[in-house]
Design an enzyme around this catalytic site. Structure first.
Site, short mmCIF file in Angstrom:
data_model
loop_
_atom_site.label_atom_id
_atom_site.label_comp_id
_atom_site.label_asym_id
_atom_site.label_seq_id
_atom_site.Cartn_x
_atom_site.Cartn_y
_atom_site.Cartn_z
N GLY A 37 -16.73 -13.40 -2.28
CA GLY A 37 -16.71 -12.57 -3.50
C GLY A 37 -16.89 -11.10 -3.20
O GLY A 37 -16.25 -10.23 -3.82
N GLU A 60 8.45 4.30 4.22
CA GLU A 60 9.09 4.50 5.56
C GLU A 60 10.13 3.41 5.82
O GLU A 60 10.27 2.96 6.96
CB GLU A 60 8.06 4.49 6.70
CG GLU A 60 6.89 5.40 6.56
CD GLU A 60 7.27 6.85 6.48
OE1 GLU A 60 8.35 7.22 6.97
OE2 GLU A 60 6.50 7.61 5.88
N ALA A 105 11.54 0.19 3.22
CA ALA A 105 10.97 -1.06 2.69
C ALA A 105 11.35 -2.20 3.62
O ALA A 105 12.40 -2.18 4.27
CB ALA A 105 11.47 -1.31 1.27
#
Ligand SMILES: Cc1cc2nc3c(=O)[nH]c(=O)nc-3n(C[C@H](O)[C@H](O)[C@H](O)COP(=O)(O)OP(=O)(O)OC[C@H]3O[C@@H](n4cnc5c(N)ncnc54)[C@H](O)[C@@H]3O)c2cc1C
Length: 567
Positions: A517, A540, A542
């Site tokens: 958590g 830069e 995809a």
């Protein structure tokens, strides 16, 4: 028996490395064969690949990833020194075996798609592969490697770093720890702008001049260590903060490489020393609301006026545009859209520096540039802006390459992007190292079911795989850096960018998961590493665009040139 004593013995390691070499070589032959088959299928009657590649995108994507894993496995195997360190060999073999398994899966899916004969069943049944896998990724080995990873505190995969660059790494890590790290959380959680003391620290170490030759006031010595130096600096800063430190160097890296590739002598002499000293800060403006990956179609209008050009239209996602004094802007200087990338030029837009989330810059003659920061889930500190240009005047002297540069902006941009991509692999390594170290610390401190979280076999196996992935990405980035300094490595820069950025997500995800958590709490730095890592595969180039249009395409072109029909 301690967990570390489960590491393979010297004799076992030698056999395992031999077996790994045998398997990787066999797989390389299969991969080359499949690349040739796919290339021939994609090739049109006229010899082009574009349409055929689009029709086979799924296979081409798998091919790019298989090639990335293959190159990383080969570079990892090449870097192993059997006489030196049993832990490093065992760690390297963890990555190599996982890579072999992943490559086989990808080859299987390509072959199904191509309706080709099977390429992997012989290797799957090969006794040497089975022995390698049994040894290198057996639960006991993974556990031992995980213990070793925890002991290194993230000092992995640096075998190719020169002594000079190790000294640079030490001093930048000190700067990052003393100046950047104490501010990183505040900048992220309050979406602040990079403060002056971080910029001053980077100026002091010459970080803005890493891609600039000494003759122009930078620190690049045009030796085989230059790109590697840029990587170690970037990684050390990104480990402390991707958004507020490590990524500051990407902009000068791209702009300077574009200027060196296409700028006139006057432009280089004027701009490079100013950038190297960090006296002017810069930003890169390529992306537009309608075109991002498809750079050749960009449309920001540049209209001829007396002595220069008027820019009109919108750009988006221009990181650091507010604080920057200089924007490298791709604009369409020829209105004939059918020219595609040949109608684009590169302009240097001068403006005042602004600290805010929105700015307006007016020129005396009425030109206007407005910017608004786009709220983002991470990567905070520099802010990424929507930009609007209205009759914004750019003098001829600020067109990169002057008259000769008209219509060549695409090529200059791509020269810059090679530097940007290899640099982004170092940014990814920095985030990975931060996440790995956070996971090591937390699992050592946290107790679950009455025992240390790090004492459990599953935790150790996770640390082993995180460490192995980090080491492989780092080793490959440094190998590609060498290629770049020899004037090669364009495709490999994209390939290592692909691998390292996805790996940063995987490692940051595992690190967050190991925090339970608390990993999801904003106050825990690992949650920042997780959101920061996510952006790396988007900018830069995809991931999909790089894999299809750069990596797969280059591999297939190469296969056709080499006469893949022999396969
Ligand atoms: C935080 C951040 C900072 C940035 N900083 C800068 C900056 O400083 N300067 C700058 O110019 N840009 C910057 N960018 C923009 C970034 O480079 C672009 O977002 C990226 O190039 C993708 O372009 P796009 O967003 O238009 O996506 P699109 O091009 O619309 O692509 C959307 C999706 O489709 C995929 N895709 C694209 N083409 C194909 C295809 N032919 N086949 C299959 N899939 C395809 C892409 O890979 C992507 O997954 C930044 C982006 C972000 C998020």
């Amino acid at each position: 028996m301690t967990a570390l004593s489960a590491l393979p013995t010297c004799e076992q390691r030698k056999t395992a490395v031999d077996n790994a070499r045998h398997c990787v070589m066999a797989l390389r032959l299969s991969l080359d064969r499949v690349t040739g088959s796919l290339a021939r299928l994609c090739q049109s009657a006229e010899g082009g690949l574009s349409a055929g590649l689009d029709a086979r995108q799924v296979a081409a994507f798998e091919l790019a990833w298989a090639s990335a894993d293959m190159l990383a496995a080969e570079s990892m195997l090449g870097s192993l020194d059997l006489t030196r360190n049993d832990f490093e060999t065992a760690l390297g073999l963890v990555f190599v075996v996982d890579a072999i398994v992943a490559i086989m899966e990808r080859l299987d899916s390509i072959v199904l798609d191509l309706d080709e004969r099977d390429q992997t069943s012989a290797l799957r049944a090969d006794e040497r592969f089975l022995a390698l896998r049994r040894l290198a990724t057996a639960a006991a080995t993974l556990e031992a490697v995980g213990v070793g990873v925890a002991e290194t505190d993230g000092e992995l995969g640096g075998s190719l770093i020169s002594n000079d660059n190790l000294a640079v790494q030490d001093s930048v890590r000190r700067l990052a720890a003393d100046v950047v790290a104490p501010l990183a959380e505040k900048i992220h959680r309050h979406d602040l702008t990079v403060p002056e003391n971080i910029l001053a620290g980077l100026r002091d170490i010459g970080a803005f001049g890493l891609a600039i030759p000494e003759a122009f006031g930078g620190t690049a010595q045009q030796s085989e260590d230059d790109t590697q130096r840029m990587l170690v600096v970037t990684e050390a800063l990104s480990e402390a903060s991707l958004g507020a430190a490590g990524s500051l160097i990407t902009r000068p890296e791209i702009l300077c490489r574009a200027l060196l590739a296409g700028g006139t002598a006057e432009q280089k002499a004027h701009w490079l020393p100013l950038i190297a000293r960090g006296e002017i800060l810069c930003a890169i403006s390529i992306t537009e609301p309608d075109y991002g990956s498809d750079v050749a179609s960009l449309g920001l209008r540049a209209t001829r006026v007396d002595g220069g050009w008027h820019l009109n239209g919108a750009k988006t996602w221009c990181t650091f545009a507010g604080k920057a004094h200089l924007l490298m802007v791709v604009a369409r200087t020829d209105p004939d859209r059918s020219l595609g990338h040949r109608g684009l030029s590169l302009m240097l837009v001068e403006k005042s520096s602004d600290d805010g989330h929105a700015f307006e810059f007016r020129q005396p003659a009425g030109g206007r540039l407005v910017g608004r920061a786009i709220p983002t889930i991470g990567y905070r500190g520099m802010h990424s802006f929507d930009l609007g240009f209205e009759d914004f005047f750019v003098p001829d002297a600020n067109v990169i390459g002057a008259l000769d540069g008209i219509g060549r902006g695409f090529y200059f941009t791509m020269s810059g992007m090679v530097g940007g991509r290899i640099q982004t692999s170092a940014r990814a390594c920095g985030v990975m190292r931060a996440a790995l170290r956070a996971a090591i610390r937390y699992t050592s401190d946290r107790r679950v079911f009455g025992a240390s979280l790090q004492s459990y076999a599953l935790t150790r196996a996770k640390l082993a795989r995180m460490g192995a992935r980090f080491a492989a990405c780092r080793t490959l980035s440094h190998a590609v850096a060498r290629l770049i300094d020899q004037g090669r490595g364009r495709m490999e820069a994209s390939l290592v960018k692909l691998l390292a950025c996805r790996s940063a997500e995987i490692v940051a995800r595992e690190a967050l998961q190991l925090h339970g958590g608390m990993g999801y709490a904003e106050e825990t730095p690992v949650s920042r590493y997780f959101v920061d890592a996510r952006v790396l595969s988007i900018f830069e180039g995809a991931e999909e665009t790089l894999a299809l249009k750069v990596v797969a395409r280059s591999l297939m072109e190469e296969a056709l040139d080499l006469g893949a029909e022999v396969a």
